[in-house]
Scaffold this active site. Structure first.
Site, mmCIF file in Angstrom:
data_model
loop_
_atom_site.group_PDB
_atom_site.id
_atom_site.type_symbol
_atom_site.label_atom_id
_atom_site.label_comp_id
_atom_site.label_asym_id
_atom_site.label_seq_id
_atom_site.Cartn_x
_atom_site.Cartn_y
_atom_site.Cartn_z
ATOM 1 N N PHE A 14 0.825 -1.212 0.000
ATOM 2 C CA PHE A 14 0.000 0.000 0.000
ATOM 3 C C PHE A 14 0.860 1.263 0.000
ATOM 4 O O PHE A 14 0.865 2.039 -0.968
ATOM 5 C CB PHE A 14 -0.950 -0.051 1.196
ATOM 6 C CG PHE A 14 -1.592 1.247 1.581
ATOM 7 C CD1 PHE A 14 -2.257 2.011 0.635
ATOM 8 C CD2 PHE A 14 -1.544 1.707 2.892
ATOM 9 C CE1 PHE A 14 -2.863 3.214 0.987
ATOM 10 C CE2 PHE A 14 -2.139 2.895 3.251
ATOM 11 C CZ PHE A 14 -2.800 3.652 2.309
ATOM 12 N N ASN A 35 8.576 -9.280 -2.278
ATOM 13 C CA ASN A 35 8.449 -10.730 -2.497
ATOM 14 C C ASN A 35 6.993 -11.161 -2.593
ATOM 15 O O ASN A 35 6.696 -12.349 -2.678
ATOM 16 C CB ASN A 35 9.151 -11.516 -1.383
ATOM 17 C CG ASN A 35 8.517 -11.303 -0.017
ATOM 18 O OD1 ASN A 35 7.652 -10.444 0.164
ATOM 19 N ND2 ASN A 35 8.943 -12.092 0.961
ATOM 20 N N VAL A 60 13.827 -9.529 1.412
ATOM 21 C CA VAL A 60 14.927 -8.746 1.984
ATOM 22 C C VAL A 60 15.608 -9.450 3.147
ATOM 23 O O VAL A 60 16.678 -9.015 3.595
ATOM 24 C CB VAL A 60 14.456 -7.345 2.426
ATOM 25 C CG1 VAL A 60 13.951 -6.549 1.238
ATOM 26 C CG2 VAL A 60 13.407 -7.425 3.530
ATOM 27 N N ASN A 102 20.238 -6.339 6.639
ATOM 28 C CA ASN A 102 20.722 -6.423 5.257
ATOM 29 C C ASN A 102 20.683 -5.069 4.558
ATOM 30 O O ASN A 102 21.614 -4.696 3.834
ATOM 31 C CB ASN A 102 19.874 -7.426 4.470
ATOM 32 C CG ASN A 102 20.172 -8.864 4.833
ATOM 33 O OD1 ASN A 102 21.237 -9.179 5.360
ATOM 34 N ND2 ASN A 102 19.224 -9.757 4.560
ATOM 35 N N GLY A 105 23.318 -2.688 5.881
ATOM 36 C CA GLY A 105 24.611 -3.044 5.294
ATOM 37 C C GLY A 105 24.728 -2.577 3.860
ATOM 38 O O GLY A 105 25.788 -2.106 3.429
ATOM 39 N N LYS A 108 25.302 1.141 3.843
ATOM 40 C CA LYS A 108 26.692 1.430 4.202
ATOM 41 C C LYS A 108 27.617 1.192 3.007
ATOM 42 O O LYS A 108 28.493 2.020 2.703
ATOM 43 C CB LYS A 108 27.111 0.555 5.386
ATOM 44 C CG LYS A 108 28.554 0.712 5.848
ATOM 45 C CD LYS A 108 28.785 -0.103 7.110
ATOM 46 C CE LYS A 108 30.242 -0.042 7.537
ATOM 47 N NZ LYS A 108 31.118 -0.864 6.666
ATOM 48 N N ALA A 117 10.931 2.569 7.861
ATOM 49 C CA ALA A 117 9.518 2.733 8.206
ATOM 50 C C ALA A 117 9.244 2.059 9.539
ATOM 51 O O ALA A 117 9.158 0.843 9.623
ATOM 52 C CB ALA A 117 8.638 2.141 7.117
ATOM 53 N N TYR A 148 5.203 -7.862 15.995
ATOM 54 C CA TYR A 148 5.258 -6.661 15.154
ATOM 55 C C TYR A 148 5.872 -5.491 15.926
ATOM 56 O O TYR A 148 6.788 -4.826 15.442
ATOM 57 C CB TYR A 148 3.849 -6.304 14.690
ATOM 58 C CG TYR A 148 3.787 -5.120 13.746
ATOM 59 C CD1 TYR A 148 4.388 -5.168 12.493
ATOM 60 C CD2 TYR A 148 3.097 -3.956 14.095
ATOM 61 C CE1 TYR A 148 4.319 -4.094 11.619
ATOM 62 C CE2 TYR A 148 3.020 -2.880 13.223
ATOM 63 C CZ TYR A 148 3.626 -2.950 11.990
ATOM 64 O OH TYR A 148 3.560 -1.875 11.124
ATOM 65 N N TYR A 162 23.756 1.746 13.670
ATOM 66 C CA TYR A 162 24.498 1.998 12.427
ATOM 67 C C TYR A 162 24.799 3.488 12.267
ATOM 68 O O TYR A 162 25.863 3.870 11.767
ATOM 69 C CB TYR A 162 23.706 1.481 11.223
ATOM 70 C CG TYR A 162 24.126 0.101 10.771
ATOM 71 C CD1 TYR A 162 24.934 -0.089 9.650
ATOM 72 C CD2 TYR A 162 23.721 -1.025 11.478
ATOM 73 C CE1 TYR A 162 25.322 -1.358 9.244
ATOM 74 C CE2 TYR A 162 24.107 -2.302 11.088
ATOM 75 C CZ TYR A 162 24.906 -2.458 9.966
ATOM 76 O OH TYR A 162 25.294 -3.718 9.568
#
Length: 330
Positions: A14, A35, A60, A102, A105, A108, A117, A148, A162
């Protein structure tokens, strides 16, 4: 001058599909990734032949390789409705943890700015009202909704790690209830649930006594806030939502009036840990981004109703019992 390139995960969902539209309109080269576990190809079919749009079908939570340079990454891949994340709890946790890892990374490696999000669900069933970004939340970590809520809380934590450790450019949007065209009609969220019941001539179902509140933001306003946050220089979470609060009971009456139907409202037990209040404090968004919602609920609901009433009869009566078995607990 070369176009800037943005990778948007959850592109067939959405919000993700509306973000793809916005960045295409702004002249970006957009790589969409999904996916289709909860996304739908029909949400991006109008973009598949666009010269500035590329689609990659990928999960992902698996290693991500993108050959092109990237300027921005927007991570919107996640189940977002209770129907979904209660049926696929492990995948929900994985996309918030492994998937986010992932993508951080990748950001980066590409020296890209990344926007994550997050959600108002990080506040849980809040003890502070309205909810500012400084509120740490009231979350049941082991309840059914914890898969969740905690996925999103971990997502924020690793993103800030990060940022602090690697100096990565990060943005975090805390999304409050958003609605509009392309929502799945029977995904368990309030607006599509009420709309579907009204259009099928069914009674509207309220869980609990109906005095719990929500604050609904139209998708165009949400996308505008996200876009401004991405291009800002602020690395910490920002609430993006509509602060106009309404009880579920009053909202059901609005839906009945809007749809011109004559259904009654029926009541069922409130699900475990369902928040009783939800209203964003958007002071930071106003000050930092010059943003606040522009579309009233009455205007947005007419646009949303017009979308739903034009769905085919098959879509109107289709259940949301998807086969999630291949995604669940690998």
């Amino acid at each position: 001058m070369n176009k800037k390139t943005v990778l948007i995960t959850g592109a067939a969902g959405f919000l993700g599909s509306h973000l793809c539209d916005r960045f295409i309109t702004e002249g970006y080269a957009v790589i969409g990734m999904d996916n289709f576990i909860t996304g739908d190809k029909k949400n991006i079919v109008h973009l598949l032949e666009h010269p500035n749009f590329q689609f990659i079908k990928h999960d992902v939570t698996e290693y991500i390789n993108i050959d092109q340079d990237l300027d921005y990454i927007l991570h919107f891949a996640s189940p977002a409705s209770p129907i979904d994340y209660l049926k696929i709890p492990i995948q929900t946790l994985k996309v918030g943890s492994l998937g986010t890892h992932n993508l951080l990374g990748l950001a980066k490696a590409k020296r890209a700015r990344i926007l994550i999000a997050s959600t108002s669900e990080v506040y849980g069933d809040p003890l502070v009202h309205p909810q500012p970004e400084t509120y740490y939340g009231n979350v049941n970590t082991i309840g059914p909704r914890g898969v969740y809520d905690e996925a999103k809380r971990f997502q924020e934590a690793i993103t800030m790690a990060y940022h602090r450790f690697h100096g990565l450019e990060t943005r975090i949007v805390r999304i409050f209830n958003t609605y509009g065209p392309r929502m799945r009609l029977n995904d368990g969220r309030v607006i599509p649930a009420f709309m579907g019941q009204a259009l099928r001539g069914e009674d509207l179902t309220i869980f609990g006594n109906g005095l719990q509140t929500r604050s609904f933001c139209y998708v165009d306003d949400q996308v505008e806030g996200i876009y401004r946050l991405l291009l800002s220089d602020y690395s910490y979470p920002v609430n993006i939502g509509n602060p106009h609060e309404i009880t579920i009971k009053d909202f059901a009456e609005e839906i009945i009036k809007l749809t011109g139907t004559a259904q009654k409202v029926i009541y069922k037990d409130l699900p475990i840990d369902d928040p009783l209040q939800r209203q964003p404090d958007i002071t930071l968004a106003k000050e930092l981004l010059g943003w606040e919602p522009q579309i009233s609920r009455s205007e947005g609901m007419i646009k949303t109703f017009n979308y739903f009433k034009n769905l085919s009869e098959n879509e109107l009566y289709k259940s949301e019992h998807k086969d999630f078995s291949s995604f669940n607990s690998k």
